[in-house]
Design a protein around this motif. Structure first.
Motif, short mmCIF file in Angstrom:
data_model
loop_
_atom_site.label_atom_id
_atom_site.label_comp_id
_atom_site.label_asym_id
_atom_site.label_seq_id
_atom_site.Cartn_x
_atom_site.Cartn_y
_atom_site.Cartn_z
N ILE A 1 0.85 -1.18 0.00
CA ILE A 1 0.00 0.00 0.00
C ILE A 1 0.89 1.24 0.00
N ASP A 2 0.55 2.19 -0.85
CA ASP A 2 1.31 3.43 -0.97
C ASP A 2 1.47 4.08 0.41
N ARG A 3 2.72 4.38 0.76
CA ARG A 3 2.99 4.97 2.08
C ARG A 3 2.37 6.36 2.23
N GLN A 4 2.05 7.00 1.12
CA GLN A 4 1.42 8.31 1.20
C GLN A 4 -0.10 8.22 1.31
N ASP A 5 -0.65 7.01 1.19
CA ASP A 5 -2.10 6.84 1.29
C ASP A 5 -2.54 7.11 2.72
N PRO A 6 -3.51 8.02 2.93
CA PRO A 6 -3.89 8.35 4.31
C PRO A 6 -4.49 7.18 5.08
N ARG A 7 -4.99 6.16 4.40
CA ARG A 7 -5.55 5.01 5.11
C ARG A 7 -4.48 3.97 5.48
N GLN A 8 -3.31 4.09 4.86
CA GLN A 8 -2.31 3.04 5.02
C GLN A 8 -1.94 2.72 6.47
N PRO A 9 -1.81 3.71 7.36
CA PRO A 9 -1.42 3.35 8.73
C PRO A 9 -2.50 2.60 9.51
N PHE A 10 -3.75 2.65 9.04
CA PHE A 10 -4.85 2.14 9.85
C PHE A 10 -5.47 0.85 9.30
N VAL A 11 -5.35 0.62 7.98
CA VAL A 11 -6.07 -0.49 7.35
C VAL A 11 -5.19 -1.74 7.32
N HIS A 12 -5.78 -2.88 7.70
CA HIS A 12 -5.13 -4.18 7.54
C HIS A 12 -6.02 -5.03 6.64
N LEU A 13 -5.51 -5.36 5.43
CA LEU A 13 -6.26 -6.15 4.47
C LEU A 13 -6.15 -7.63 4.82
N ILE A 14 -7.27 -8.35 4.68
CA ILE A 14 -7.30 -9.76 5.08
C ILE A 14 -7.68 -10.67 3.92
N GLN A 15 -8.79 -10.34 3.23
CA GLN A 15 -9.28 -11.23 2.17
C GLN A 15 -9.42 -10.46 0.86
N PRO A 16 -8.45 -10.58 -0.05
CA PRO A 16 -8.63 -10.02 -1.39
C PRO A 16 -9.48 -10.98 -2.23
N LYS A 17 -10.69 -10.57 -2.53
CA LYS A 17 -11.66 -11.49 -3.13
C LYS A 17 -11.58 -11.56 -4.64
N LEU A 18 -11.30 -10.42 -5.30
CA LEU A 18 -11.41 -10.34 -6.75
C LEU A 18 -10.25 -9.54 -7.32
N ILE A 19 -9.79 -9.94 -8.53
CA ILE A 19 -8.77 -9.19 -9.23
C ILE A 19 -9.14 -9.15 -10.70
N ASN A 20 -9.02 -7.96 -11.33
CA ASN A 20 -9.35 -7.88 -12.75
C ASN A 20 -8.08 -7.90 -13.59
N ASN A 21 -8.23 -7.78 -14.91
CA ASN A 21 -7.08 -7.92 -15.80
C ASN A 21 -6.21 -6.69 -15.86
N HIS A 22 -6.58 -5.62 -15.17
CA HIS A 22 -5.71 -4.46 -15.02
C HIS A 22 -4.99 -4.47 -13.67
N GLY A 23 -5.16 -5.55 -12.92
CA GLY A 23 -4.49 -5.66 -11.63
C GLY A 23 -5.18 -4.97 -10.49
N GLU A 24 -6.38 -4.43 -10.71
CA GLU A 24 -7.14 -3.83 -9.62
C GLU A 24 -7.75 -4.95 -8.77
N ILE A 25 -7.83 -4.71 -7.46
CA ILE A 25 -8.21 -5.75 -6.51
C ILE A 25 -9.32 -5.22 -5.62
N VAL A 26 -10.29 -6.07 -5.33
CA VAL A 26 -11.30 -5.78 -4.32
C VAL A 26 -11.02 -6.67 -3.12
N GLY B 1 -11.03 -5.83 4.74
CA GLY B 1 -10.03 -5.56 5.75
C GLY B 1 -10.64 -4.85 6.92
N THR B 2 -9.80 -4.52 7.89
CA THR B 2 -10.26 -3.81 9.07
C THR B 2 -9.51 -2.50 9.18
N ASP B 3 -10.17 -1.53 9.77
CA ASP B 3 -9.59 -0.22 10.06
C ASP B 3 -9.46 -0.11 11.57
#
Length: 916
Positions: free
Chosen positions: A868-893, A896-898
């Motif tokens: 996660i980009d270190r400049q992203d304001p959510r980065q210090p707080f969010v912990h991702l657990i289950q990445p469910k979906l990925i498309n062909n451009h590499g975007e992911i759904v 996680g928890t905040d």
């Protein structure tokens, strides 16, 4: 009587110009790709023809100073050299693309006090400028007919009265400006179309007293660095043979024949006076879908039509470097590599004929690979009897020179002492001086010093010991150390450690030490500790005894330089110094987080179950009465689908295809379930010929083939519905309950069968016929999860080496199984969820260390949270657990928890934003 600098400077400058620029051949010695230096000014002495347009300007202490604090104090350069050494100077910059940079020190105190660069200067009322305020705001402004207009700005928090490097990259054709601050891009492609092309560059201050230094103007020259990710096209590539095209974000050769070649826009050679590339590094990701030893993919270089050199890779794990002359093949070197069929791997080749695969060197300066003793000819991609796939091709000038490994077991002949007293004895390098700065260079000339990679992409390691114990006694490493001569002489970066548990990443600029970052460690005095410093691009990462203490801290002020050890007020012992190339793997590197918001956030009250290549997500959320409402979401906007369907008591979404169609089911007022298919416009699409029974939607592809199941009196049958026609999916022999889970765009479905004893068999269906496939050796009980358009099935299996078993993900493709690697020794299990057409897998890694979101890219696995980009304001707080979906451009759904809402599970979109 005081004499105005405005009166004195032009005469002084003309004198300096006559003294320092008559020998244009010498002045243009920096004329090497990828840039030519037009202006290089450090004001010791003055080398260019500066003319103040307004204000009070003077030279002192090696800096150019604006002293008046007027509303618009400007000084510009009025003479610019050309690429041809014999050409006359021009009064304005004539190049369509150029960069202008300078060190700026704004001594003001308020937001309205500005200092920075002027470019495209026409007259005192018309120009562009890049500025930093005394309060740390950077901006790009246009002055048109005397009226200022801010085109873009950003709050960076640059401290007042400190040196900061501003650089503008300007494109006259596109009328765009990109601003870099201390080497880091902060404002990109800012458009301005109002000024007439052609102007001067210079320095400006507005209401501020300011200091300026290290002014440079450069223009692109020769082959420019590039990275092609093939998201839309392959610009500049010229196929020589084969059928090359961009598909699904990759560059593919569809022709299966003896030799297919496509050349990149790279022109190598050593012709005197030309703009040919002399040294280079090329990186590429590649995949071989075939499995025989003669099916090869790779990189071609020194291509001159009738002859070339190639490094090619067999899916059987063998790499060869060959010299081909008039059809005759001579193998120069052979090596094993960790490659296999249908697995992406990263290759790095440099012009010394050295090769790395996934960061491991397999060839080192292969003799004879450059027949003319230097690179000469084209560079590109090659296949033999294989439809190869390629992605993320990088090119840059220069190579990593002289890797260094020093154990100090014997006297070090290359040791250079910059300051202090250093000696080699007892198997260590010993610094005995207790002074402010004691510096030694065991790795004297090591690294890359050309192109965009200058001073980057290396790993510097050492064992250090601090013999003193106070907080001011520091030992550490120095890097990008500038020599005694040149524009940036005596400047450097350092990472230093106090025996009291504090560490500091610093830079020394203009003789002033600035703290870039501070961290903690647990190493006392008189104890050896291992330090590794990684430079990837402009980012610095530091580990101490294997533990990361700094991660991806940007530092771009200085380019290539030397590396060594440094102490401040401490004697030290040093051992095992190493300087090696950091061969960066291509992707992914950084993601930004977007919260997929909900109206009602209780846990498990919101689901995303479909995701397409346009970034449209589909799912269900629950109202206050617990009734599911269907939605699509795109770029922060929800669309309620309930209004497009009959009155209902709940709707589910299972799939969103690339046309924007939505597939799912709903319960009517009598609680009867019905399937639905909505077009992107919300039009209901009729579904004639559905089977009887209780129907469950499963998946959909881009052809509107619907994967579904029907339950009749407890018996489940899976089907593919296509344009009103049903195809029943064949079952395995007796006692197997079949479950289909996914379908690709060729209509191939994946799933599994299960027995009453909970034994599972992975299967695919093609034209309705079932085919079971094997799980990896020594495992059992496979469950299918997803299938991509290349027929690769993502599944999980169980190993019984621990009780009750260990879950691991794998990929099956055309009879071969590939286990995906474990995240770590403690996070040694994995549950996969989705795979895209590039073979990138997302899922959850878990074990004794908890659970976390993971991504598998070829032979590599990474914790998504570390990307996660270190400049992203959510980065210090969010912990991702289950990445469910990925498309062909590499975007992911992913879920996680905040930490600010610890009891709530949230959904996020991860968008790739950068690559190394």
């Amino acid at each position: 009587m005081a004499i105005s600098p405005r009166t004195v400077l032009p005469a002084a400058l003309l004198l300096c110009a006559s003294l320092y620029l008559p020998n244009l051949a010498s002045a243009l010695s920096d004329l090497q790709p990828p840039t030519a230096t037009i202006v290089s000014e450090d004001f010791v002495p003055l080398r260019n023809d500066w003319v103040p347009a307004s204000g009070n300007w003077s030279i002192g202490g090696g800096t150019y100073n604006s002293l008046a604090g007027g509303s618009a104090d400007i000084a510009t350069i009025v003479g610019y050299r050309q690429l041809d050494p014999a050409a006359e100077f021009t009064p304005t910059i004539t190049f369509n693309k150029f960069s202008v940079s300078a060190r700026v020190r704004n001594k003001g105190t308020t937001a309205s006090q500005l200092a920075g660069l002027v470019y495209e200067y026409q007259d005192p009322s018309n120009y562009l400028e890049a500025l930093v305020s005394a309060t740390g705001v950077v901006s790009i402004r246009r002055m048109l007919f005397g009226s200022p207009n801010t085109l873009a700005s950003l709050i960076l928090g640059v401290p007042r009265d400190t040196w900061v490097t501003l650089e503008v990259q300007y494109d006259k054709i596109a009328n765009t400006s990109t601003l870099l601050v201390n080497g880091e891009p902060v404002l990109a492609n800012v458009i301005d179309r109002f000024l007439t092309s052609g102007g001067r560059v210079g320095l400006a201050s507005h209401g501020a007293v300011a200091m300026f230094d290290k002014v440079q103007v450069t223009t692109p020259f020769g082959d420019q660095p590039f990275k092609d990710d093939f998201t839309t096209d392959a610009p500049g590539w010229t196929p020589q043979s084969g059928i090359w095209s961009v598909q699904n974000g990759t560059y593919n050769d569809a022709a299966v024949q003896q030799t297919n070649i496509t050349l990149a826009p790279i022109h190598t050679g050593m012709t005197t006076g030309s703009d040919e590339t002399g040294t280079y590094t090329v990186r590429a990701r590649m995949l071989n879908p075939y499995g025989a030893s003669g099916n090869l993919v790779g990189i071609v270089f020194n291509y001159v039509g009738t002859g070339y050199t190639e490094v090619v890779f067999s899916p059987t794990g063998v790499a060869r470097m060959n010299l081909v002359t008039n059809g005759s093949v001579q193998t120069l070197a052979t090596s094993a590599y960790a490659g296999r069929r249908n697995v992406w791997f990263d290759v790095t080749l440099d012009s010394t004929a050295s090769v790395w695969v996934d960061g491991e060197r397999i060839f080192d300066h292969v003799p004879g690979a450059n027949p003319n003793l230097a690179p000469e000819g084209g560079v590109g991609l090659i296949t033999h009897w294989a439809p190869g796939k390629f992605d993320d091709v990088w090119f840059d000038h220069g190579v990593f020179q002289n890797p260094c490994n020093e154990t100090f077991a014997a006297p070090n002949s290359s040791l250079e002492v910059i300051s202090g007293n250093w000696s080699v004895s007892g198997g260590t390098l010993n610094g005995t001086s207790v002074i402010a700065n004691s510096v030694a260079m065991p790795c004297r000339v090591t690294g890359n010093f050309a192109g965009a990679d200058a001073g980057t992409d290396f790993v510097l390691s050492a064992r250090l010991l601090n013999q003193y114990g106070s907080s001011g006694n520091l030992v550490g490493l120095t890097f990008n150390y500038q020599g005694p001569l040149g524009l940036f002489a005596g400047e450097y970066f350092e990472v230093v450690f106090s025996p009291k548990g504090s560490g500091f990443l610093n830079k020394v600029i203009e003789g002033v030490r600035y703290q870039v970052a501070q961290f903690q460690h647990a190493v006392p005095s008189k104890t050896f500790f291992d330090v590794q410093l990684f430079r990837s691009g402009i980012n610095t990462t530091v580990t101490v005894n294997g533990t990361t203490v700094l991660q991806d801290v940007p530092q771009g002020d200085l380019r290539g330089g030397r590396a060594g050890v440094i102490t401040h007020w401490a004697p030290a012992k040093v051992d095992d110094v190493s300087m090696q190339p950091y061969v960066v793997r291509s992707a992914p590197v950084t993601y930004k987080l977007t919260f997929i918001g909900t109206d009602a956030p209780p846990d498990h009250a919101f689901f995303v179950s479909g995701f397409n290549d346009q970034g449209v997500a589909g799912g269900s959320r629950f109202d206050d009465q617990g009734i599911a409402q269907a939605f699509t979401w795109h770029a922060g906007t929800f669309r309620n689908l309930n209004g497009f369907l009959p009155p209902n008591r709940g709707i589910s979404v299972v799939a969103v295809n690339n046309q924007g169609d939505v597939f799912g089911d709903y319960d009517d007022a009598q609680f009867q379930s019905h399937l639905y298919l909505l077009s992107a416009s919300g039009q209901s699409i009729a579904l004639p010929g559905l089977p009887s029974g209780s129907l469950t939607p499963i998946a959909m592809n881009d052809r509107r083939d619907l994967l579904l199941s029907a339950n009749v009196s407890g018996s489940v049958q899976n089907y593919i519905w296509s344009n009103g026609q049903l195809t029943a999916l064949q079952a395995l022999p007796v006692d197997q309950r079949m479950a289909a889970v996914a379908i690709n765009n060729d209509g191939v479905a994946a799933g599994h069968g299960s027995t009453p004893q909970f034994r599972f068999t992975t299967v695919i269906w093609q034209n309705g016929a079932v085919m079971p496939f094997d799980v990896p050796p020594n495992s059992d009980n496979g469950l299918s999860r997803a299938i991509n358009d290349h027929g690769a099935v993502l599944a999980r299996t169980i190993f019984r080496d621990i009780n009750p078993g260990r879950v691991e993900p794998f990929i099956w493709h055309e009879g071969e199984t590939t286990l995906l690697p474990r995240l770590s020794a403690v996070m040694n299990q994995g549950d996969p969820y989705d795979i895209n057409n590039a073979g990138v897998v997302v899922g959850t890694a878990f074990g004794d260390g908890g659970e976390t979101a993971a991504i598998w890219d070829g032979t590599r696995v990474q914790d998504l949270n570390t990307l996660i980009d270190r400049q992203d304001p959510r980065q210090p707080f969010v912990h991702l657990i289950q990445p469910k979906l990925i498309n062909n451009h590499g975007e992911i759904v992913a879920t996680g928890t905040d930490s600010r809402q610890p009891s709530t599970s949230q959904w996020y979109l991860l968008t790739p934003v950068a690559t190394p």
